[in-house]
Design a protein around this motif. Structure first.
Motif, PDB file in Angstrom:
ATOM      1  N   LEU A  27       0.607  -1.189  -0.152  1.00 44.17           N
ATOM      2  CA  LEU A  27      -0.454  -0.134  -0.391  1.00 44.17           C
ATOM      3  C   LEU A  27       0.801   1.063   0.086  1.00 44.17           C
ATOM      4  O   LEU A  27       1.627   1.511   0.822  1.00 44.17           O
ATOM      5  CB  LEU A  27      -0.806   0.032   1.309  1.00 44.17           C
ATOM      6  N   PHE A  28       0.287   2.028  -1.073  1.00 44.99           N
ATOM      7  CA  PHE A  28       1.164   3.380  -0.797  1.00 44.99           C
ATOM      8  C   PHE A  28       0.195   4.411  -0.184  1.00 44.99           C
ATOM      9  O   PHE A  28      -0.701   4.951  -0.804  1.00 44.99           O
ATOM     10  CB  PHE A  28       1.515   3.540  -1.854  1.00 44.99           C
ATOM     11  N   ASP A  29       0.535   4.818   1.181  1.00 43.34           N
ATOM     12  CA  ASP A  29      -0.401   6.183   1.434  1.00 43.34           C
ATOM     13  C   ASP A  29      -1.866   5.294   1.663  1.00 43.34           C
ATOM     14  O   ASP A  29      -3.354   6.732   1.424  1.00 43.34           O
ATOM     15  CB  ASP A  29      -0.082   7.817   0.963  1.00 43.34           C
ATOM     16  N   GLY A  30      -2.039   3.797   2.470  1.00 42.89           N
ATOM     17  CA  GLY A  30      -3.163   4.063   2.261  1.00 42.89           C
ATOM     18  C   GLY A  30      -3.436   2.989   0.397  1.00 42.89           C
ATOM     19  O   GLY A  30      -5.297   3.033  -0.024  1.00 42.89           O
ATOM     20  N   ASP A  31      -3.697   3.345  -0.696  1.00 49.06           N
ATOM     21  CA  ASP A  31      -3.932   2.786  -1.949  1.00 49.06           C
ATOM     22  C   ASP A  31      -2.747   2.210  -2.286  1.00 49.06           C
ATOM     23  O   ASP A  31      -1.799   1.437  -2.049  1.00 49.06           O
ATOM     24  CB  ASP A  31      -3.714   3.989  -3.278  1.00 49.06           C
ATOM     25  N   ARG A  32      -4.174   0.647  -2.826  1.00 47.97           N
ATOM     26  CA  ARG A  32      -3.356  -0.424  -3.397  1.00 47.97           C
ATOM     27  C   ARG A  32      -2.622  -0.489  -4.038  1.00 47.97           C
ATOM     28  O   ARG A  32      -2.310   0.129  -5.327  1.00 47.97           O
ATOM     29  CB  ARG A  32      -4.336  -1.242  -3.154  1.00 47.97           C
ATOM     30  N   ILE A  33      -0.937  -1.217  -4.169  1.00 55.67           N
ATOM     31  CA  ILE A  33      -0.117  -1.051  -5.266  1.00 55.67           C
ATOM     32  C   ILE A  33      -0.504  -2.501  -5.869  1.00 55.67           C
ATOM     33  O   ILE A  33      -0.033  -2.858  -5.159  1.00 55.67           O
ATOM     34  CB  ILE A  33       1.273  -0.793  -4.518  1.00 55.67           C
ATOM     35  N   LEU A  34      -0.749  -2.794  -7.588  1.00 60.40           N
ATOM     36  CA  LEU A  34      -0.440  -3.471  -7.687  1.00 60.40           C
ATOM     37  C   LEU A  34       0.293  -4.053  -8.864  1.00 60.40           C
ATOM     38  O   LEU A  34       1.584  -2.988  -8.718  1.00 60.40           O
ATOM     39  CB  LEU A  34      -2.543  -3.291  -9.006  1.00 60.40           C
ATOM     40  N   GLU A  35       0.184  -5.027  -8.999  1.00 62.70           N
ATOM     41  CA  GLU A  35       1.998  -5.392 -10.024  1.00 62.70           C
ATOM     42  C   GLU A  35       2.200  -4.788 -10.927  1.00 62.70           C
ATOM     43  O   GLU A  35       3.345  -4.649 -11.303  1.00 62.70           O
ATOM     44  CB  GLU A  35       1.936  -7.043 -10.069  1.00 62.70           C
ATOM     45  N   SER A  36       0.973  -4.103 -11.453  1.00 55.26           N
ATOM     46  CA  SER A  36       1.561  -3.490 -12.728  1.00 55.26           C
ATOM     47  C   SER A  36       1.804  -2.397 -12.721  1.00 55.26           C
ATOM     48  O   SER A  36       1.968  -1.167 -13.829  1.00 55.26           O
ATOM     49  CB  SER A  36      -0.362  -4.117 -13.783  1.00 55.26           C
ATOM     50  N   HIS A  37       1.639  -1.790 -11.827  1.00 58.02           N
ATOM     51  CA  HIS A  37       1.510  -0.078 -11.664  1.00 58.02           C
ATOM     52  C   HIS A  37       3.052   0.247 -11.617  1.00 58.02           C
ATOM     53  O   HIS A  37       4.091  -1.176 -10.982  1.00 58.02           O
ATOM     54  CB  HIS A  37       1.409   0.107  -9.979  1.00 58.02           C
ATOM     55  N   THR A  38       3.760   0.991 -11.809  1.00 55.67           N
ATOM     56  CA  THR A  38       4.854   1.402 -12.128  1.00 55.67           C
ATOM     57  C   THR A  38       4.557   3.191 -11.417  1.00 55.67           C
ATOM     58  O   THR A  38       3.645   3.544 -11.029  1.00 55.67           O
ATOM     59  CB  THR A  38       5.175   1.836 -13.397  1.00 55.67           C
ATOM     60  N   PRO A  39       6.220   3.347 -10.367  1.00 52.57           N
ATOM     61  CA  PRO A  39       6.251   4.631  -9.529  1.00 52.57           C
ATOM     62  C   PRO A  39       5.744   6.136 -10.265  1.00 52.57           C
ATOM     63  O   PRO A  39       5.054   6.686  -9.342  1.00 52.57           O
ATOM     64  CB  PRO A  39       7.773   4.371  -9.267  1.00 52.57           C
ATOM     65  N   ALA A  40       5.635   6.381 -11.169  1.00 54.39           N
ATOM     66  CA  ALA A  40       5.505   7.148 -12.287  1.00 54.39           C
ATOM     67  C   ALA A  40       4.199   7.495 -12.522  1.00 54.39           C
ATOM     68  O   ALA A  40       3.499   8.018 -12.177  1.00 54.39           O
ATOM     69  CB  ALA A  40       5.879   7.059 -13.277  1.00 54.39           C
ATOM     70  N   ASP A  41       3.066   5.660 -12.058  1.00 56.28           N
ATOM     71  CA  ASP A  41       1.710   5.789 -12.049  1.00 56.28           C
ATOM     72  C   ASP A  41       0.867   6.269 -10.678  1.00 56.28           C
ATOM     73  O   ASP A  41       0.354   7.168 -11.117  1.00 56.28           O
ATOM     74  CB  ASP A  41       1.385   4.987 -12.550  1.00 56.28           C
ATOM     75  N   LEU A  42       1.743   6.091  -9.366  1.00 54.53           N
ATOM     76  CA  LEU A  42       1.205   6.586  -8.584  1.00 54.53           C
ATOM     77  C   LEU A  42       2.125   8.243  -7.716  1.00 54.53           C
ATOM     78  O   LEU A  42       1.678   8.594  -7.238  1.00 54.53           O
ATOM     79  CB  LEU A  42       1.586   5.156  -7.476  1.00 54.53           C
ATOM     80  N   LYS A  43       3.046   9.071  -9.005  1.00 47.03           N
ATOM     81  CA  LYS A  43       3.192  10.140  -8.975  1.00 47.03           C
ATOM     82  C   LYS A  43       4.154  10.095  -7.425  1.00 47.03           C
ATOM     83  O   LYS A  43       4.106  10.857  -7.005  1.00 47.03           O
ATOM     84  CB  LYS A  43       2.585  11.316  -8.989  1.00 47.03           C
ATOM     85  N   MET A  44       5.220   8.758  -7.066  1.00 49.84           N
ATOM     86  CA  MET A  44       6.266   8.755  -6.726  1.00 49.84           C
ATOM     87  C   MET A  44       6.688   9.449  -6.349  1.00 49.84           C
ATOM     88  O   MET A  44       7.818   9.606  -7.664  1.00 49.84           O
ATOM     89  CB  MET A  44       6.087   7.439  -6.270  1.00 49.84           C
ATOM     90  N   GLU A  45       7.790   9.619  -5.280  1.00 52.33           N
ATOM     91  CA  GLU A  45       9.004  10.358  -5.319  1.00 52.33           C
ATOM     92  C   GLU A  45      10.062   9.756  -4.321  1.00 52.33           C
ATOM     93  O   GLU A  45       9.448   8.817  -3.534  1.00 52.33           O
ATOM     94  CB  GLU A  45       8.605  11.765  -5.282  1.00 52.33           C
ATOM     95  N   SER A  46      11.094  10.267  -4.857  1.00 51.98           N
ATOM     96  CA  SER A  46      11.970   9.483  -4.200  1.00 51.98           C
ATOM     97  C   SER A  46      12.019   9.800  -2.300  1.00 51.98           C
ATOM     98  O   SER A  46      11.502  10.182  -1.698  1.00 51.98           O
ATOM     99  CB  SER A  46      14.205   9.636  -4.769  1.00 51.98           C
ATOM    100  N   GLY A  47      12.351   8.639  -1.913  1.00 51.35           N
ATOM    101  CA  GLY A  47      11.638   8.499  -0.038  1.00 51.35           C
ATOM    102  C   GLY A  47      10.845   8.722  -0.191  1.00 51.35           C
ATOM    103  O   GLY A  47      10.250   7.876   1.448  1.00 51.35           O
ATOM    104  N   ASP A  48       9.603   7.996  -0.596  1.00 49.75           N
ATOM    105  CA  ASP A  48       8.574   7.422  -0.954  1.00 49.75           C
ATOM    106  C   ASP A  48       9.102   6.549   0.651  1.00 49.75           C
ATOM    107  O   ASP A  48       9.185   5.137  -0.193  1.00 49.75           O
ATOM    108  CB  ASP A  48       7.477   7.547  -2.138  1.00 49.75           C
ATOM    109  N   GLU A  49       7.270   6.112   1.110  1.00 49.54           N
ATOM    110  CA  GLU A  49       7.608   4.835   2.265  1.00 49.54           C
ATOM    111  C   GLU A  49       6.339   3.951   1.145  1.00 49.54           C
ATOM    112  O   GLU A  49       5.089   4.318   1.000  1.00 49.54           O
ATOM    113  CB  GLU A  49       7.096   4.998   3.399  1.00 49.54           C
ATOM    114  N   ILE A  50       6.152   2.991   1.224  1.00 51.82           N
ATOM    115  CA  ILE A  50       5.610   1.796   0.848  1.00 51.82           C
ATOM    116  C   ILE A  50       4.803   0.720   2.244  1.00 51.82           C
ATOM    117  O   ILE A  50       6.080   1.027   2.346  1.00 51.82           O
ATOM    118  CB  ILE A  50       6.110   0.365  -0.260  1.00 51.82           C
ATOM    119  N   ASP A  51       4.044   0.557   2.722  1.00 55.34           N
ATOM    120  CA  ASP A  51       3.661  -0.852   3.121  1.00 55.34           C
ATOM    121  C   ASP A  51       3.403  -1.612   2.793  1.00 55.34           C
ATOM    122  O   ASP A  51       2.323  -1.564   1.829  1.00 55.34           O
ATOM    123  CB  ASP A  51       2.233   0.276   4.839  1.00 55.34           C
ATOM    124  N   VAL A  52       3.314  -2.725   3.903  1.00 56.30           N
ATOM    125  CA  VAL A  52       2.809  -4.485   3.346  1.00 56.30           C
ATOM    126  C   VAL A  52       2.293  -5.029   4.809  1.00 56.30           C
ATOM    127  O   VAL A  52       3.040  -4.743   5.390  1.00 56.30           O
ATOM    128  CB  VAL A  52       4.726  -4.874   2.688  1.00 56.30           C
TER     129      VAL A  52
END
Lengths: 228, 90
Positions: B56-81
């Protein structure tokens, strides 16, 4: 057998694997992802108009909230959900206290947060109370009000004693999601004040209803797999 | 772990994957790489089955097909598992 190759089924924010489909067979325990699929499905297919009003909590987000004890990290960890926008937050609650043990947990119940009234109602198809519901309530209140002091406060939770009761040792998750769906229907009919009218639940949610519901959800998943 | 030459247009991101036990593992990933690669690497290191974990990224589910660009992620961002839970009995 061909269907096996089609897993996982990615539907909205859910990823359904064989184990999650199998969880909907009779006598089986529901997995968190099986619950997530059902919530995503009904909110996207049947109650789109309520998507900005009711949040049926992703069980994974429930876990993130439950086990995050730092207030700032807690707010960050769910900020994309924007919990503040909702009038009703309806969350599954599991009795597991193990944050990193695959397949832990024995029981599902349901916590309903009526945000405007700051009221929590707990539905449980057995007679107990899962302590995690209290932890979740405190954290939801802290997030919604942006007030850290709620983090460790014990809030009043109304336990709905007349929740329909399971008569076996496997259907608690089915009761939890079926009650969640009925609550959404009650709100849709502008009868939010009737959330505690147990006649609605007891008239509808019978053992036969639960068995049928398992079949219906399995059929939905299989149909979606066939469309892939 | 931060690349001194990193800037907003950098092709790679450093992401932190945080388990609920609090364990943190850092990954360097291309903005346009699908998350499946990171997930598989994580599961191997954490010795968990990919079917049993959710990212999860800030509560949104991350799917296998997503890319960091899709989720507008930045360096240092945290993913919860988080790991699978179950329930059925009293």
């Amino acid at each position: 057998m061909q269907k096996l190759n089609k897993f996982p089924l990615c539907y909205k924010d859910s990823t359904v694997n064989q184990v999650d489909l199998d969880a909907y067979q009779n006598y089986k325990w529901l997995t968190s992802e099986a619950i997530n699929f059902f919530f995503e499905y009904i909110m996207n297919e049947q109650y789109q108009d309520l998507q900005g009003k009711i949040y049926l909590m992703n069980p994974s987000c429930y876990q993130v909230i439950l086990f995050e004890d730092d207030f700032e990290d807690l707010k960050d960890s769910v900020k994309r959900i924007n919990l503040q926008q909702y009038k009703y937050i309806i969350s599954p609650v599991n009795d597991s206290t193990e944050c990193w043990s695959v397949g832990s947990g024995n029981h599902w119940a349901l916590l309903v947060f009526i945000v405007d009234e700051k009221q929590f109602i707990y539905f449980d198809s057995s007679s107990g109370f899962i302590k995690n519901a209290s932890i979740l309530a405190s954290k939801l209140m802290a997030i919604i009000t942006n007030n850290e002091s709620y983090m460790n406060k014990n809030l009043d939770i109304k336990v709905n004693e007349n929740t329909p009761k399971q008569r076996n040792s496997y259907d608690c998750g089915m009761y939890a999601i079926s009650i969640a769906e009925l609550i959404v229907q009650v709100i849709q009919q502008n009868q939010g004040q009737n959330i505690l009218n147990n006649k609605i639940y007891n008239d509808t949610i019978t053992p036969e209803y639960i068995t049928q519901k398992r079949q219906i959800i399995r059929s939905i998943i299989l149909a979606l797999l066939d469309q892939k | 772990m931060t690349d001194q030459n990193a800037n907003a247009n950098s092709e790679y991101l450093n992401l932190k994957v945080k388990s609920q036990e609090g364990e943190e593992i850092f990954f360097k990933i291309k903005k346009t790489t699908q998350f499946k690669k990171l997930m598989d690497a994580y599961c191997q290191r954490a010795q968990v089955n990919a079917h049993n974990v959710r990212f999860l990224f800030d509560g949104d589910r991350i799917l296998e097909s997503h890319t960091p660009a899709d989720l507008k992620m930045e360096s240092g961002d945290e993913i919860d598992v988080v790991v699978e839970q179950v329930g059925g009995s009293f």
